[in-house]
Enzyme design. Structure first.
Site, mmCIF file in Angstrom:
data_model
loop_
_atom_site.group_PDB
_atom_site.id
_atom_site.type_symbol
_atom_site.label_atom_id
_atom_site.label_comp_id
_atom_site.label_asym_id
_atom_site.label_seq_id
_atom_site.Cartn_x
_atom_site.Cartn_y
_atom_site.Cartn_z
ATOM 1 N N ARG A 172 9.340 -7.885 56.424
ATOM 2 C CA ARG A 172 10.661 -8.515 57.209
ATOM 3 C C ARG A 172 11.560 -9.294 56.871
ATOM 4 O O ARG A 172 10.990 -10.450 56.200
ATOM 5 C CB ARG A 172 9.904 -8.628 58.584
ATOM 6 C CG ARG A 172 8.880 -7.636 59.296
ATOM 7 C CD ARG A 172 8.446 -7.958 60.713
ATOM 8 N NE ARG A 172 7.806 -7.082 61.336
ATOM 9 C CZ ARG A 172 6.383 -6.789 60.881
ATOM 10 N NH1 ARG A 172 5.758 -7.541 60.200
ATOM 11 N NH2 ARG A 172 5.624 -5.748 61.556
ATOM 12 N N HIS A 216 16.267 -4.658 57.326
ATOM 13 C CA HIS A 216 15.227 -4.264 57.633
ATOM 14 C C HIS A 216 14.998 -2.952 57.226
ATOM 15 O O HIS A 216 13.710 -2.441 57.273
ATOM 16 C CB HIS A 216 14.953 -4.383 59.230
ATOM 17 C CG HIS A 216 13.859 -4.530 59.932
ATOM 18 N ND1 HIS A 216 13.040 -3.207 59.960
ATOM 19 C CD2 HIS A 216 13.093 -5.427 60.352
ATOM 20 C CE1 HIS A 216 11.908 -3.314 60.340
ATOM 21 N NE2 HIS A 216 11.877 -4.662 60.690
ATOM 22 N N ARG A 247 12.230 -1.444 54.663
ATOM 23 C CA ARG A 247 10.862 -1.016 54.989
ATOM 24 C C ARG A 247 10.681 0.421 55.144
ATOM 25 O O ARG A 247 9.682 1.094 54.530
ATOM 26 C CB ARG A 247 10.515 -1.907 56.290
ATOM 27 C CG ARG A 247 10.532 -3.473 55.862
ATOM 28 C CD ARG A 247 10.389 -4.070 57.143
ATOM 29 N NE ARG A 247 9.226 -3.980 57.993
ATOM 30 C CZ ARG A 247 7.957 -4.267 57.847
ATOM 31 N NH1 ARG A 247 7.565 -4.766 56.876
ATOM 32 N NH2 ARG A 247 6.959 -3.885 58.789
ATOM 33 N N HIS A 270 1.993 -3.334 60.073
ATOM 34 C CA HIS A 270 2.166 -2.672 61.186
ATOM 35 C C HIS A 270 1.156 -2.862 62.414
ATOM 36 O O HIS A 270 1.482 -2.398 63.329
ATOM 37 C CB HIS A 270 2.698 -1.040 61.115
ATOM 38 C CG HIS A 270 4.085 -0.724 60.500
ATOM 39 N ND1 HIS A 270 4.499 0.285 60.036
ATOM 40 C CD2 HIS A 270 5.158 -1.730 60.641
ATOM 41 C CE1 HIS A 270 5.530 0.246 59.889
ATOM 42 N NE2 HIS A 270 6.190 -1.024 60.207
ATOM 43 N N TYR A 318 -11.283 -8.723 56.883
ATOM 44 C CA TYR A 318 -11.950 -7.574 56.591
ATOM 45 C C TYR A 318 -11.233 -6.499 55.772
ATOM 46 O O TYR A 318 -11.644 -6.276 54.713
ATOM 47 C CB TYR A 318 -12.704 -6.992 57.597
ATOM 48 C CG TYR A 318 -13.366 -5.649 56.869
ATOM 49 C CD1 TYR A 318 -14.571 -5.805 56.346
ATOM 50 C CD2 TYR A 318 -13.174 -4.474 57.227
ATOM 51 C CE1 TYR A 318 -15.365 -4.807 55.964
ATOM 52 C CE2 TYR A 318 -13.805 -3.311 56.858
ATOM 53 C CZ TYR A 318 -14.803 -3.461 56.350
ATOM 54 O OH TYR A 318 -15.401 -2.185 55.871
#
Length: 413
Positions: free
Chosen positions: A241, A336, A339, A362, A372
């Site tokens: 971002r 932006h 992305r 996201h 994890y």
């Protein structure tokens, strides 16, 4: 074997939901998002039933056992605990299953994973826009009522807000089902019901426009500040971002490991984000270091070196290159949008959609789950993907330099 507080605290989320058993039918449901729900399994009238006893740690192990014991006393008197609970709600006249009550419980569960500003925005958005369903029982809300809420927002031409409110209602409804308060989620089948703007708010470049853009960007020094050019180059290579890029600190970069660790306090979801750095990204960062290496920030403001460059700096530079939506032969673009461009191309090239989503940061997740996922599942795959992406952008720029790019005329819609 009975549960202990230590066992509960140490219980980690897994790829799928699972149970930990206590005593006398009580169990703890561990959701894959890390949430923990108390449940009592019992039989009444020849049927298997489940009673929700609350959410840990709001309801402690001791409190859950007291609730279990109360329910078992009712069973000994041939009364259904679930029905007694519902009757008590009705008699008291308290709408403990109202949308506002469930929304607040959901919000309190989630806000620890958000920044304070984001948490405030989410709650204010719900309060300001959901008055029509605010005091209704979540079990009495129909899908058409949710659509009506969305349509009222759309009448104000606040289409982005409408989409976010629908998403929030859906998440509250899903939480209500997961905690046993609601039978169904009234927003679960409303995907696609919101209106979209004809002009994309965050304009992204299609693949066929990227070679020309990258060539134009490589010549930006002739028109503007070198550090701005390098910022946009690093943005295309990492597709983080824009705010995450502008606030980048030198201490976040591990050059030996070729990894950029964006700390949780700078991320929207308050979870550390790992960005593997391609060789191309490292080359750009080394150039940046010769300009701003003496400061804490990679991209300090020209006026105050202790604050990041303006959020409009890159946008204005892109517009000066002709990608403002008003220049013939060039589509509109903004920071932006890279992305979406990267996501589209990587998906088309067959990369793992889950790895792409993780790289875009996201997915909402708690800190344990994030660690994890980052370290055990997708990081190696994302390193390979980001390395390929850096080389791919080099190839696109060479296409433009060699003249093998077909000129495409982009018309404003």
């Amino acid at each position: 074997m009975p549960l202990t507080d230590a066992v509960i605290k140490q219980a980690k989320p897994r790829d799928a939901d699972y149970w930990l058993s206590d005593e006398k039918g009580m169990r703890l449901l561990i959701k894959k998002n890390g949430s923990k729900y108390w449940r009592l399994k019992y039989r009444f009238g020849g049927k298997q039933k489940t009673l929700a006893l609350g959410v840990y740690p709001g309801v402690s192990l001791k409190a859950a056992r007291l609730g279990r014991d109360d329910a078992r006393k009712l069973l000994s008197l041939h009364q259904d605990p679930s029905q007694v609970k519902q009757d008590q709600k009705t008699k008291s006249g308290k709408a403990t299953d109202s949308f506002s009550v469930i929304a607040l419980e959901w919000w309190n569960q989630q806000k620890g994973t958000w920044t304070d500003d984001h948490a405030c925005r989410v709650w204010k958005r719900l309060e300001d826009n959901c008055s029509a369903i605010w005091t209704k029982s979540i079990n009495d809300i129909e899908a058409h009522e949710v659509v009506s809420v969305v349509r009222q927002i759309e009448k104000r031409d606040a289409l982005d807000v409408a989409g976010r409110v629908l998403q929030d209602i859906n998440r509250v409804g899903r939480y209500a089902v997961q905690t046993g308060v609601a039978r169904y989620n009234p927003a679960s089948e409303l995907s696609g019901v919101t209106k979209n703007r004809k002009t994309e708010h965050r304009a992204s470049l299609p693949r066929e426009a990227m070679p020309r853009f990258l060539l134009d960007l490589s010549r930006y020094q002739e028109k503007g500040r070198l550090l701005t050019q390098l910022a946009i180059q690093l943005l295309t290579l990492t597709f983080v971002r824009p705010g995450e890029l502008r606030g980048a600190l030198w201490k976040e970069f591990d050059f030996e490991e070729q990894l950029w660790r964006i700390p949780s306090e700078r991320m929207k979801m308050r979870t550390e984000h790992l960005v593997p750095l391609s060789n191309q990204a490292l080359d750009v960062i080394k150039k940046i270091q010769t300009i701003s290496g003496q400061y804490e920030l990679l991209f300090p403001s020209e006026r105050n070196r202790n604050v990041p460059m303006s959020d409009n700096t890159m946008r204005r530079a892109i517009f000066r290159l002709g990608y403002d939506g008003n220049t013939a032969g060039k589509p509109k673009a903004n920071p932006h949008g890279f992305r979406a461009t990267a996501s589209s191309i990587l998906n088309e090239k067959g990369y793992n959609p889950d790895a792409i989503e993780r790289q875009l940061s996201h997915v909402e997740r708690n800190g344990v789950r994030a660690a994890y996922i980052h370290h055990a599942r997708f990081l190696d795959e994302r390193k390979k993907m980001m390395s390929w992406w850096g080389s791919y952008l080099d190839e696109l720029r060479l296409e433009a330099i060699s003249g093998n790019v077909i000129q495409v005329n982009f018309q404003k819609s």
